[in-house]
Scaffold this active site. Structure first.
Site, short mmCIF file in Angstrom:
data_model
loop_
_atom_site.label_atom_id
_atom_site.label_comp_id
_atom_site.label_asym_id
_atom_site.label_seq_id
_atom_site.Cartn_x
_atom_site.Cartn_y
_atom_site.Cartn_z
N CYS A 44 0.84 -1.20 -0.01
CA CYS A 44 -0.01 -0.01 0.02
C CYS A 44 0.84 1.18 0.05
CB CYS A 44 -0.65 0.16 1.37
SG CYS A 44 -1.96 -1.18 1.37
N ARG A 77 -12.57 0.69 -6.18
CA ARG A 77 -11.99 0.72 -4.77
C ARG A 77 -11.09 1.79 -4.34
NH1 ARG A 77 -8.27 -1.56 -1.26
NH2 ARG A 77 -9.21 -3.07 -0.12
P1 XMP Z 1 -0.97 -7.24 3.43
O1 XMP Z 1 -0.24 -6.27 4.36
O2 XMP Z 1 -1.68 -8.48 4.32
O3 XMP Z 1 -2.43 -6.25 3.07
O4 XMP Z 1 -0.46 -7.49 2.23
C1 XMP Z 1 -3.29 -6.67 2.40
C2 XMP Z 1 -4.39 -5.75 2.36
O5 XMP Z 1 -3.93 -4.50 1.69
C3 XMP Z 1 -5.02 -3.68 1.07
N1 XMP Z 1 -4.51 -3.39 -0.31
C4 XMP Z 1 -4.08 -2.27 -0.60
N2 XMP Z 1 -4.07 -1.19 0.07
N3 XMP Z 1 -3.13 0.27 -1.87
C5 XMP Z 1 -3.88 0.22 -0.62
O6 XMP Z 1 -3.38 1.09 0.04
C6 XMP Z 1 -3.20 -0.95 -2.46
O7 XMP Z 1 -3.09 -1.08 -3.71
C7 XMP Z 1 -4.00 -2.23 -2.00
N4 XMP Z 1 -3.80 -3.47 -2.34
C8 XMP Z 1 -4.68 -4.03 -1.46
C9 XMP Z 1 -6.15 -4.61 1.07
O8 XMP Z 1 -7.10 -4.27 2.04
C10 XMP Z 1 -5.44 -5.93 1.43
O9 XMP Z 1 -6.38 -6.80 2.10
#
Ligand code: XMP
Length: 504
Positions: A315, A416
């Site tokens: 993120c 999203r």
């Molecule tokens: P982890 O740390 O487990 O987090 O890989 C997974 C969660 O990250 C969110 N997610 C995103 N958040 N930009 C963001 O700010 C992104 O591009 C993105 N893609 C996923 C999402 O909530 C996921 O479950």
């Protein structure tokens, strides 16, 4: 209006996983006493509090099947067409769990070519053959094809090669024990189940029976099928997506946005929980980072609230927008709204090690959602890539340029990040990055370490159950010197452990 002096823009200090540790507590437990059963939503429980993230490099049907077998659940991503996502739900629901309540069938007039296509499409090797009234008239398996040369498949009909009735069948509602007896006595591979009128009511295969014994913790619905979640949005054809997924048999819909405290999304959750056609399905609202955000979903009738604004490994929301809440504080705050209402909390994103599952739970979560920790496993979508002799798999943010742009294939999930109406790729403002993670082998080994780690957490804290962990667990806040002490230090690691590959 509030007087300017009364407004304190700094508020409270936010803490995350690396800022806290759990205090050890008196324990009179043996490891066998520990039970990790947790509430996913108001009505669904899981034996293992793990949820795989709705990301297109993490959860499609293979991951969802593997997660449910381990006792967790997968949330199918939504960066694909409605039909494709519903098809994925269908694949999970039809996966072997003992008794298949709604088996894929074929008509007697279909050709062997049709049969072959259908077998590939549903990944099954045999079909009950039914007439127009769904009455069982025979059975056919891939084996029956072997005796017909491929050149004749286009012209040969199922009725010419199937094993016709009378077949050995079982009654609808047969018990596991009775079915086992029949399978054994007649040395059957498959046992079709029929109702009093001879209509097909289910199918049992020996393979599935063995599998369902291998996965004693599997997450199953009332009919014994694996449970599955699917992500939805709020924009455009979102309602149609939700209802199509429900028709396909989804157990839980996950309102999936980076910022859930948004009127249109809250209204979507409200509508899903009010409409007689949809309200039987569990609905999770998210993502939020504050008590107020969580309260909005509780008020809308959500069956669980998902927490996490910017903690994810890929993120960039916090750097691109300056907005976010450190995850332990975010979970704690959300739980203040959810706990009194009996609504479970899902801590989504930012977990790096198994010890953080327990930390999330003590902060107020019931389950955790994982992206990067599951990325790179065998069951994630995509191929392994070989770089300097080491295997990797791609892992990308759903807000990354690749996931939101039209590069490669159409993006279905730009809403999203509230950019559904941005049609020019150059104008996209990404909130995530594209990455690569080491190949990790099968999900089962990763899940084993995560659940094993949580068992140890519970033993150290002295908590037999998840609710006990939530009630008994206490944090100590730590400094960066302590964090250094927590990790291996002053040595050179020579061998990676299966649950520790170094500091991230
Ligand atoms: P982890 O740390 O487990 O987090 O890989 C997974 C969660 O990250 C969110 N997610 C995103 N958040 N930009 C963001 O700010 C992104 O591009 C993105 N893609 C996923 C999402 O909530 C996921 O479950």
């Amino acid at each position: 209006a509030e007087p300017a002096e009364a407004h304190d823009p700094f508020g409270r200090l936010g803490l995350t996983y690396d800022d806290v540790l759990l205090l050890p507590g008196y324990s009179d437990l043996s490891p066998a006493d520990i039970d990790t059963t947790a509430r996913l939503t108001r009505e669904l429980t899981l034996r293992v509090p793990l949820v795989s993230a709705a990301m297109d490099t993490v959860t499609e049907s293979r991951m969802a099947i593997a997660m449910a077998r381990q006792g967790g659940i997968g949330v199918l991503h939504r960066n694909l067409s409605i039909e494709d996502q519903a098809y994925q739900v269908d694949l999970v629901k039809r996966t072997q769990t003992g008794i298949i309540s709604n088996p894929v069938t074929i008509g007697a007039d279909a050709t062997l070519e049709d049969l072959d296509t259908r077998a590939g499409q549903y990944r099954v090797s045999g079909f009950p053959v039914v007439d127009a009234d769904d009455r069982l008239i025979g059975i056919i398996t891939n084996r029956d094809l072997r005796f017909t040369p491929a050149a004749e498949w286009a012209t040969t009909r199922v009725r010419d090669v199937m094993t016709p009735m009378p077949l050995i069948t079982g009654p609808a509602g047969i018990s596991r024990e009775e079915a086992t007896l029949l399978l054994r006595k007649h040395k059957l591979e498959r046992l079709p189940l029929v109702d009093a009128d001879g209509r097909l009511a289910g199918l049992i295969t020996v393979k599935d029976f063995v599998k369902s014994e291998q996965f004693p913790n599997a997450s199953k619905d009332g009919q014994g099928r694996l449970m599955v979640g699917a992500a939805i949005g709020y924009f455009g054809d979102a309602w149609q997506r939700a209802t199509t997924l429900i028709d396909a048999g989804v157990d839980v819909l996950v309102a999936d946005t980076a910022h859930g405290n948004v009127r249109m999304l809250i209204e979507m959750v409200e509508r899903l929980k009010r409409d007689p056609a949809t309200r039987h399905v569990q609905v999770i609202g998210g993502n939020v980072g504050t008590r107020e955000g969580a309260q909005s979903f509780v008020d809308a009738g959500a069956d669980a609230v998902k927490v996490g604004v910017g903690p994810g490994a890929i993120c960039t929301t916090r750097v691109v927008t300056g907005v976010g809440v450190p995850q332990v504080t975010a979970v704690y705050e959300a739980a203040l709204a959810c706990r009194p209402a009996g609504v479970p909390v899902i801590a989504d994103g930012g977990l790096k090690y198994s010890g953080e599952v327990g930390k999330a739970i003590v902060a107020g979560a019931d389950t955790v959602m994982l992206g990067s920790m599951l990325a790179g496993t065998e069951e994630t979508p995509g191929e392994t890539i070989l770089v300097n002799g080491k295997q990797y798999k791609d892992f990308r943010g759903m807000g990354s340029m690749a996931a939101m742009s039209s590069r490669g294939k159409k993006s279905y999930s730009k809403d999203r990040y509230f950019q559904a109406e941005v049609t020019d790729d150059d104008l996209i403002v990404p909130e995530g990055i594209e990455a690569r993670v080491p190949y990790k082998g099968p999900l089962s080994t990763v899940a084993h370490q995560l659940v094993g780690g949580l068992h140890q957490t519970m033993f150290y804290v002295g908590a037999r159950t998840i609710p006990e962990l939530q009630a008994k667990g206490r944090f100590v806040r730590i400094t960066s010197a302590s964090l250094q002490e927590s990790h291996p230090h002053d040595v050179q690691m020579t061998v990676e452990a299966p649950n520790y590959a170094g500091r991230r």
